[in-house]
Design a protein around this motif. Structure first.
Motif, PDB file in Angstrom:
ATOM      1  N   TYR A   1       7.916 -28.236   7.336  1.00  0.00           N
ATOM      2  CA  TYR A   1       7.279 -27.354   8.130  1.00  0.00           C
ATOM      3  C   TYR A   1       5.745 -27.513   8.425  1.00  0.00           C
ATOM      4  CZ  TYR A   1      11.351 -23.946   7.980  1.00  0.00           C
ATOM      5  OH  TYR A   1      12.417 -23.527   8.211  1.00  0.00           O
ATOM      6  N   GLY A   2       5.327 -28.705   7.900  1.00  0.00           N
ATOM      7  CA  GLY A   2       3.937 -28.956   8.048  1.00  0.00           C
ATOM      8  C   GLY A   2       3.147 -28.596   6.908  1.00  0.00           C
ATOM      9  N   ARG A   3       2.141 -29.207   6.555  1.00  0.00           N
ATOM     10  CA  ARG A   3       1.413 -29.014   5.523  1.00  0.00           C
ATOM     11  C   ARG A   3       0.498 -27.591   5.529  1.00  0.00           C
ATOM     12  NH1 ARG A   3      -2.360 -33.515   2.369  1.00  0.00           N
ATOM     13  NH2 ARG A   3      -0.367 -34.220   1.747  1.00  0.00           N
ATOM     14  N   GLN A   4       0.035 -27.751   6.431  1.00  0.00           N
ATOM     15  CA  GLN A   4      -1.100 -26.441   6.696  1.00  0.00           C
ATOM     16  C   GLN A   4      -0.116 -25.177   6.911  1.00  0.00           C
ATOM     17  OE1 GLN A   4      -4.564 -26.637   6.942  1.00  0.00           O
ATOM     18  NE2 GLN A   4      -4.194 -24.404   6.460  1.00  0.00           N
ATOM     19  N   TYR A   5       0.973 -25.121   7.541  1.00  0.00           N
ATOM     20  CA  TYR A   5       1.920 -23.900   7.534  1.00  0.00           C
ATOM     21  C   TYR A   5       2.122 -23.617   6.279  1.00  0.00           C
ATOM     22  CZ  TYR A   5       5.477 -20.746   9.467  1.00  0.00           C
ATOM     23  OH  TYR A   5       6.121 -19.649   9.346  1.00  0.00           O
ATOM     24  N   ALA A   6       2.675 -24.350   5.353  1.00  0.00           N
ATOM     25  CA  ALA A   6       3.328 -24.198   4.138  1.00  0.00           C
ATOM     26  C   ALA A   6       2.073 -23.550   3.379  1.00  0.00           C
ATOM     27  CB  ALA A   6       3.770 -25.504   3.410  1.00  0.00           C
ATOM     28  N   GLN A   7       0.917 -24.192   3.311  1.00  0.00           N
ATOM     29  CA  GLN A   7      -0.211 -23.718   2.546  1.00  0.00           C
ATOM     30  C   GLN A   7      -0.529 -22.237   3.146  1.00  0.00           C
ATOM     31  OE1 GLN A   7      -3.157 -26.533   2.875  1.00  0.00           O
ATOM     32  NE2 GLN A   7      -2.608 -27.895   1.541  1.00  0.00           N
ATOM     33  N   ASP A   8      -0.642 -21.961   4.385  1.00  0.00           N
ATOM     34  CA  ASP A   8      -0.942 -20.925   4.514  1.00  0.00           C
ATOM     35  C   ASP A   8       0.037 -19.784   4.449  1.00  0.00           C
ATOM     36  OD1 ASP A   8      -3.116 -21.730   5.824  1.00  0.00           O
ATOM     37  OD2 ASP A   8      -2.222 -21.759   8.008  1.00  0.00           O
TER      38      ASP A   8
ATOM     39  N   GLN B   1       0.985  -1.320  -0.015  1.00  0.00           N
ATOM     40  CA  GLN B   1       0.059  -0.071   0.000  1.00  0.00           C
ATOM     41  C   GLN B   1       0.897   1.093  -0.024  1.00  0.00           C
ATOM     42  OE1 GLN B   1      -2.903  -0.068   3.087  1.00  0.00           O
ATOM     43  NE2 GLN B   1      -3.537   2.290   2.598  1.00  0.00           N
ATOM     44  N   ALA B   2       1.926   1.312   0.862  1.00  0.00           N
ATOM     45  CA  ALA B   2       2.759   2.415   0.874  1.00  0.00           C
ATOM     46  C   ALA B   2       3.366   2.604  -0.491  1.00  0.00           C
ATOM     47  CB  ALA B   2       3.840   2.211   2.076  1.00  0.00           C
ATOM     48  N   ALA B   3       3.915   1.515  -1.224  1.00  0.00           N
ATOM     49  CA  ALA B   3       4.588   1.993  -2.548  1.00  0.00           C
ATOM     50  C   ALA B   3       3.558   2.544  -3.545  1.00  0.00           C
ATOM     51  CB  ALA B   3       5.044   0.493  -2.826  1.00  0.00           C
ATOM     52  N   GLN B   4       2.189   1.744  -3.377  1.00  0.00           N
ATOM     53  CA  GLN B   4       1.051   2.078  -4.461  1.00  0.00           C
ATOM     54  C   GLN B   4       0.802   3.685  -4.213  1.00  0.00           C
ATOM     55  OE1 GLN B   4      -1.604  -0.646  -3.528  1.00  0.00           O
ATOM     56  NE2 GLN B   4      -0.975  -1.941  -5.434  1.00  0.00           N
ATOM     57  N   GLU B   5       0.628   4.106  -2.870  1.00  0.00           N
ATOM     58  CA  GLU B   5       0.346   5.322  -2.450  1.00  0.00           C
ATOM     59  C   GLU B   5       1.508   6.383  -3.192  1.00  0.00           C
ATOM     60  OE1 GLU B   5      -0.741   5.334   1.517  1.00  0.00           O
ATOM     61  OE2 GLU B   5      -2.688   4.566   1.186  1.00  0.00           O
ATOM     62  N   ALA B   6       2.653   5.712  -3.034  1.00  0.00           N
ATOM     63  CA  ALA B   6       3.974   6.629  -3.593  1.00  0.00           C
ATOM     64  C   ALA B   6       3.678   6.930  -5.017  1.00  0.00           C
ATOM     65  CB  ALA B   6       5.147   6.151  -2.925  1.00  0.00           C
ATOM     66  N   GLY B   7       2.827   6.192  -5.701  1.00  0.00           N
ATOM     67  CA  GLY B   7       2.913   6.213  -7.009  1.00  0.00           C
ATOM     68  C   GLY B   7       3.655   4.836  -7.976  1.00  0.00           C
ATOM     69  N   ALA B   8       4.117   3.983  -7.124  1.00  0.00           N
ATOM     70  CA  ALA B   8       4.621   2.953  -7.747  1.00  0.00           C
ATOM     71  C   ALA B   8       3.432   1.741  -8.117  1.00  0.00           C
ATOM     72  CB  ALA B   8       5.848   2.577  -7.040  1.00  0.00           C
ATOM     73  N   LYS B   9       3.970   0.853  -9.033  1.00  0.00           N
ATOM     74  CA  LYS B   9       3.225  -0.387  -9.194  1.00  0.00           C
ATOM     75  C   LYS B   9       4.240  -1.337  -8.289  1.00  0.00           C
ATOM     76  CE  LYS B   9       1.747   0.358 -14.080  1.00  0.00           C
ATOM     77  NZ  LYS B   9       2.104   0.150 -15.366  1.00  0.00           N
ATOM     78  N   VAL B  10       3.767  -2.471  -7.945  1.00  0.00           N
ATOM     79  CA  VAL B  10       4.141  -3.503  -6.956  1.00  0.00           C
ATOM     80  C   VAL B  10       4.061  -4.782  -7.523  1.00  0.00           C
ATOM     81  CG1 VAL B  10       3.983  -4.390  -4.864  1.00  0.00           C
ATOM     82  CG2 VAL B  10       3.646  -2.120  -4.836  1.00  0.00           C
ATOM     83  N   LEU B  11       5.293  -5.540  -7.447  1.00  0.00           N
ATOM     84  CA  LEU B  11       5.232  -6.815  -7.859  1.00  0.00           C
ATOM     85  C   LEU B  11       5.750  -7.767  -6.641  1.00  0.00           C
ATOM     86  CD1 LEU B  11       5.685  -9.503  -9.438  1.00  0.00           C
ATOM     87  CD2 LEU B  11       7.571  -8.614 -10.218  1.00  0.00           C
ATOM     88  N   LEU B  12       5.093  -8.505  -6.080  1.00  0.00           N
ATOM     89  CA  LEU B  12       5.150  -9.522  -4.960  1.00  0.00           C
ATOM     90  C   LEU B  12       5.869 -10.746  -5.386  1.00  0.00           C
ATOM     91  CD1 LEU B  12       1.850  -9.180  -2.830  1.00  0.00           C
ATOM     92  CD2 LEU B  12       4.274  -8.171  -2.121  1.00  0.00           C
ATOM     93  N   LEU B  13       6.849 -11.209  -4.972  1.00  0.00           N
ATOM     94  CA  LEU B  13       7.520 -12.508  -5.172  1.00  0.00           C
ATOM     95  C   LEU B  13       7.128 -13.416  -4.164  1.00  0.00           C
ATOM     96  CD1 LEU B  13      10.931 -11.328  -6.652  1.00  0.00           C
ATOM     97  CD2 LEU B  13       8.750 -11.419  -7.929  1.00  0.00           C
ATOM     98  N   GLY B  14       6.475 -14.499  -4.604  1.00  0.00           N
ATOM     99  CA  GLY B  14       6.130 -15.387  -3.691  1.00  0.00           C
ATOM    100  C   GLY B  14       6.782 -16.535  -3.119  1.00  0.00           C
ATOM    101  N   MET B  15       6.935 -16.854  -2.258  1.00  0.00           N
ATOM    102  CA  MET B  15       7.893 -17.815  -1.574  1.00  0.00           C
ATOM    103  C   MET B  15       6.882 -19.422  -1.102  1.00  0.00           C
ATOM    104  SD  MET B  15      11.012 -17.547  -2.147  1.00  0.00           S
ATOM    105  CE  MET B  15      11.485 -18.771  -1.129  1.00  0.00           C
ATOM    106  N   GLN B  16       7.603 -20.226  -0.961  1.00  0.00           N
ATOM    107  CA  GLN B  16       6.938 -21.635  -0.643  1.00  0.00           C
ATOM    108  C   GLN B  16       8.190 -22.214   0.598  1.00  0.00           C
ATOM    109  OE1 GLN B  16       6.066 -24.440  -3.627  1.00  0.00           O
ATOM    110  NE2 GLN B  16       4.809 -22.938  -4.811  1.00  0.00           N
ATOM    111  N   MET B  17       7.334 -22.860   1.455  1.00  0.00           N
ATOM    112  CA  MET B  17       8.404 -23.498   2.347  1.00  0.00           C
ATOM    113  C   MET B  17       8.421 -25.176   2.294  1.00  0.00           C
ATOM    114  SD  MET B  17       9.307 -20.986   3.967  1.00  0.00           S
ATOM    115  CE  MET B  17      10.266 -21.743   5.231  1.00  0.00           C
ATOM    116  N   PRO B  18       9.460 -25.631   2.830  1.00  0.00           N
ATOM    117  CA  PRO B  18       9.703 -27.193   2.368  1.00  0.00           C
ATOM    118  C   PRO B  18       8.678 -27.748   3.487  1.00  0.00           C
ATOM    119  CG  PRO B  18      11.632 -25.873   3.183  1.00  0.00           C
ATOM    120  CD  PRO B  18      10.597 -25.199   3.236  1.00  0.00           C
ATOM    121  N   PRO B  19       8.109 -29.186   2.838  1.00  0.00           N
ATOM    122  CA  PRO B  19       6.956 -29.703   3.652  1.00  0.00           C
ATOM    123  C   PRO B  19       7.369 -30.109   4.858  1.00  0.00           C
ATOM    124  CG  PRO B  19       8.066 -31.121   1.871  1.00  0.00           C
ATOM    125  CD  PRO B  19       8.714 -29.797   1.774  1.00  0.00           C
TER     126      PRO B  19
END
Length: 219
Positions: free
Chosen positions: A151-158, A131-149
């Motif tokens: 760590y637990g299936r539910q935690y990894a999914q969340d 939100q802060a970047a967008q309000e400053a006039g920038a477009k935002v790209l989020l780079l998603g990550m995943q955790m190894p299994p």
């Protein structure tokens, strides 16, 4: 007398026109010299060239690609090894004020999970940064990550889902899994350094190829 006055006015007009033309030309040159776009990367060790030779990380490769395509885009890498989303949140206002980016790439969250930090805090920080970047006039790209299994299936999914939820809420661009083709390859260790955490030099072009199709439309 009238002829002399007319000649004087003509000389004044020519001089003024020449000065205006030079001023306009100088302004045009300055405008061309400034990059039309500015990409700011705020990440952790995955983007900070941890364990790599300088200039071989995916962010440096991105800058090289843009230069080869003669695209007037400046790339600033503000990534810090070991950084969390709370650290990125604290640093972001100053970075936005200093660089005034047109695109902000946020590559944070992995260290939050590795340290067992509450995912609600990670989500809130990513939302705030976006939100802060967008309000400053920038477009935002989020780079998603995943955790190894392990760590637990539910935690990894969340953990995986929180990136998508922030992107959807803030209407930001999303790369679902930054390390696709690196961490989930046939030989997962082949593209990692000895610590088995940080991608090696051979993985960096693959990471760029993951980012490029999502980033390019933002430019």
């Amino acid at each position: 007398m009238q002829d002399a006055q007319t000649k004087k006015h003509r000389r004044h007009f020519i001089a003024s026109s020449l000065a205006l033309g030079l001023s306009t030309l100088a302004s045009g040159v300055q405008a061309q010299a400034r990059p039309a776009k500015h990409v700011l990367v705020v990440g952790d060790s995955l983007s900070a060239e941890y364990g790599l030779a300088r200039g071989t990380g995916w962010v440096a490769l991105l800058a090289q690609r843009l230069a080869q395509h003669q695209q007037p885009v400046q790339v600033t890498n503000a990534s810090v090894s070991g950084d969390t989303t709370s650290g990125g949140r604290a640093r972001l206002p100053g970075l936005l004020s200093q660089h005034k980016p047109s695109v902000v790439i946020i590559e944070l969250g992995g260290n939050d999970a590795l340290r067992g930090l509450p995912l609600s805090g990670t989500r809130d920080n990513l939302r705030w940064m976006t939100q802060a970047a967008q309000e400053a006039g920038a477009k935002v790209l989020l780079l998603g990550m995943q955790m190894p299994p392990n760590y637990g299936r539910q935690y990894a999914q969340d953990f995986e889902q929180l990136f998508a939820s922030v992107a959807q809420e803030r209407k930001a661009a999303l790369l679902p899994f930054f390390l696709q083709g690196v961490a989930d390859g046939k030989d997962p260790l082949a593209l990692f350094q000895a610590d088995r955490i940080h991608p090696n030099a051979q993985a960096q072009p693959l990471m760029l190829e993951n980012v490029w199709p999502v980033l390019r439309p933002l430019l």
